[in-house]
Design an enzyme around this catalytic site. Structure first.
Site, short mmCIF file in Angstrom:
data_model
loop_
_atom_site.label_atom_id
_atom_site.label_comp_id
_atom_site.label_asym_id
_atom_site.label_seq_id
_atom_site.Cartn_x
_atom_site.Cartn_y
_atom_site.Cartn_z
N HIS A 176 0.70 3.03 -10.20
CA HIS A 176 1.04 1.72 -9.67
C HIS A 176 0.27 0.63 -10.44
CE1 HIS A 176 1.27 -1.67 -6.86
NE2 HIS A 176 2.26 -1.04 -6.26
N GLU A 178 -1.05 -2.12 -9.61
CA GLU A 178 -2.30 -2.61 -9.02
C GLU A 178 -3.43 -1.61 -9.22
OE1 GLU A 178 -2.28 -3.77 -4.77
OE2 GLU A 178 -4.35 -3.06 -4.75
N ASN A 316 3.87 -0.78 -0.22
CA ASN A 316 3.64 -1.13 1.19
C ASN A 316 4.87 -0.82 2.03
OD1 ASN A 316 4.98 -3.88 2.17
ND2 ASN A 316 4.51 -4.13 0.01
S1 SF4 Z 1 0.51 -7.00 -0.13
FE1 SF4 Z 1 0.59 -9.20 -0.58
S2 SF4 Z 1 -1.30 -10.12 0.30
FE2 SF4 Z 1 -1.55 -7.88 0.15
S3 SF4 Z 1 -2.58 -7.59 -1.81
FE3 SF4 Z 1 -0.38 -7.29 -2.18
S4 SF4 Z 1 0.35 -9.30 -2.80
FE4 SF4 Z 1 -1.66 -9.62 -1.86
#
Ligand code: SF4
Length: 407
Positions: A176, A178, A316
């Site tokens: 990923h 991130e 998410n």
């Molecule tokens: S889900 Fe949204 S608020 Fe949370 S880290 Fe990722 S971009 Fe930022």
């Protein structure tokens, strides 16, 4: 919280009104019960929290402003802006080009860029090496960096852990964007390892406890540890951070488990564990926590099925699907088009990575009760489209306008 300028076509008047009312009635965000939209023969429960988060709105705001203010210039996105197909398509149709795909594969060579070009960094952030590469081309990044502050918070947390001489364990998906970015920032400060799940945490524990030969580590965790990682030395003091969008219960369980392993190995107690295990709370972001808690609250309602809306590569969103799947039939879709008719739907199975036609997803009885939520990168307009489509299957339904009056 700061407000952002997001294109109006991503908004939904109905959902904006609901969110505004819920926020006014529950300023401290203590009520995680869902909102009922009672159409009569169809009852939809909307999660208390869902949809665009701070980081996504910030990224969209910056990206569309950049397009608006730089007509005629070449604008590149390092990779997908956020994990939502519609938003990415809207950007590319405005002339924005992607430099890399989600896995980091180069689509346009960096060498093709000139210092007149604009490069947008996505909300997930990027690696230090890529950042440097772009700066070396004479391209300014500050104004066009949409890295979410909650991702930067994880980088700052890992820096603190590193300064105190702990090795950084990152709970995240190694591929990923991130996690790759967090790994790169962590690696600049301390030895680091990425763990995908509890199964990997258990394998890592065997190296901590000396139950597996050290040499095996390098093959088993290939691509998941920093250069020069010495498994015989670098697992003596550890701290755990995580990708901001992991499942809260997984992250907590992994952290607790590794803490216990360190206690066992070094014969430590609660008051002495700090010698070997950094005192870190999870680094999940507020949106991940709110959206997962809202799904838990929504699942208290007896329902026939759940629909989770979002991009198929959205971390998410897939965790919201996981939570719903434990309780009832769950359909993961990215647009209203996946609802083909009253009897047929084409959801995505993220376990197998395929879309499958599914029949009879709605119950034959009325009222039908459907739970709906969406991921942090999903526009509310998409959810409204789904609500309208479902309501359209029940001719005696109340109109959206009639329902709006409640909010
Ligand atoms: S889900 Fe949204 S608020 Fe949370 S880290 Fe990722 S971009 Fe930022």
């Amino acid at each position: 919280m700061k407000t952002f300028d997001v294109p109006v076509y991503y908004r939904s008047p109905l959902i904006s009104a609901i969110k505004k009312k819920r926020k006014t009635d529950d300023k401290l965000k203590k009520d995680f019960s869902p909102t009922l939209l009672d159409f009569g023969p169809l009852r939809i429960y909307l999660a208390r929290h869902f949809g665009f988060c701070y980081g996504v709105e910030n990224a969209i705001d910056i990206a569309f402003k950049t397009v608006e203010e730089n007509r005629g210039k070449r604008i590149f996105l390092l990779s997908e802006m956020i994990h939502n197909p519609q938003v990415n398509k809207d950007l590319t149709s405005n002339g924005v080009q992607f430099l890399q795909d989600n896995s980091g594969k180069q689509l346009i060579p960096f060498e093709d860029l000139t210092k007149e070009d604009i490069v947008l960094i996505p909300a997930f952030g990027t690696t230090l090496a890529i950042e440097q590469k772009i700066r070396d081309l004479g391209i300014q990044l500050e104004k066009y960096d949409t890295t979410c502050p909650f991702v930067e918070k994880v980088w700052n947390r890992s820096e603190v852990i590193a300064k105190n001489n702990y090795t950084i364990i990152i709970h995240g998906k190694p591929k990923h964007e991130e996690t790759r970015a967090t790994f790169s920032h962590a690696a600049a400060n301390a030895p680091s390892v990425v763990l995908t799940d509890m199964a990997e945490a258990k394998e890592l524990a065997k190296y901590i406890l000396g139950e597996k030969p050290a040499t095996q580590f390098y093959e088993e965790f290939k691509g998941q540890y920093t250069e020069g990682f010495d498994v015989t030395k670098h697992l003596e003091r550890i701290g755990v951070v995580n990708q901001t969008t992991m499942l809260a219960s997984d992250t907590q369980a992994i952290s607790e488990y590794l803490k216990e392993v360190m206690m066992q190995k070094f014969n430590l107690q609660e008051d002495t564990i700090k010698e070997r295990f950094a005192d870190t709370r999870d680094t999940l972001c507020y949106a991940t926590n709110d959206n997962q808690s809202a799904v838990t609250g929504m699942l208290d309602v007896a329902a026939d099925l759940a629909i989770v809306v979002g991009g198929y590569n959205s971390s998410n969103t897939s965790h919201l699907v996981e939570l719903c799947e434990e309780k009832l039939p769950t359909y993961f879709i990215n647009s209203e088009e996946k609802i083909i008719s009253q009897t047929t739907i084409m959801p995505y199975d993220f376990h197998t990575g395929t879309e499958m036609i599914t029949e009879n997803y709605l119950p034959a009885k009325v009222p039908a009760t459907v739970l709906i939520t969406s991921g942090a990168s999903c526009p509310d307009a998409v959810v409204e489209g789904i609500i309208k489509k479902l309501a359209g299957f029940y001719p005696a339904s109340k109109s959206i306008d009639a329902l709006m009056e409640q909010f």
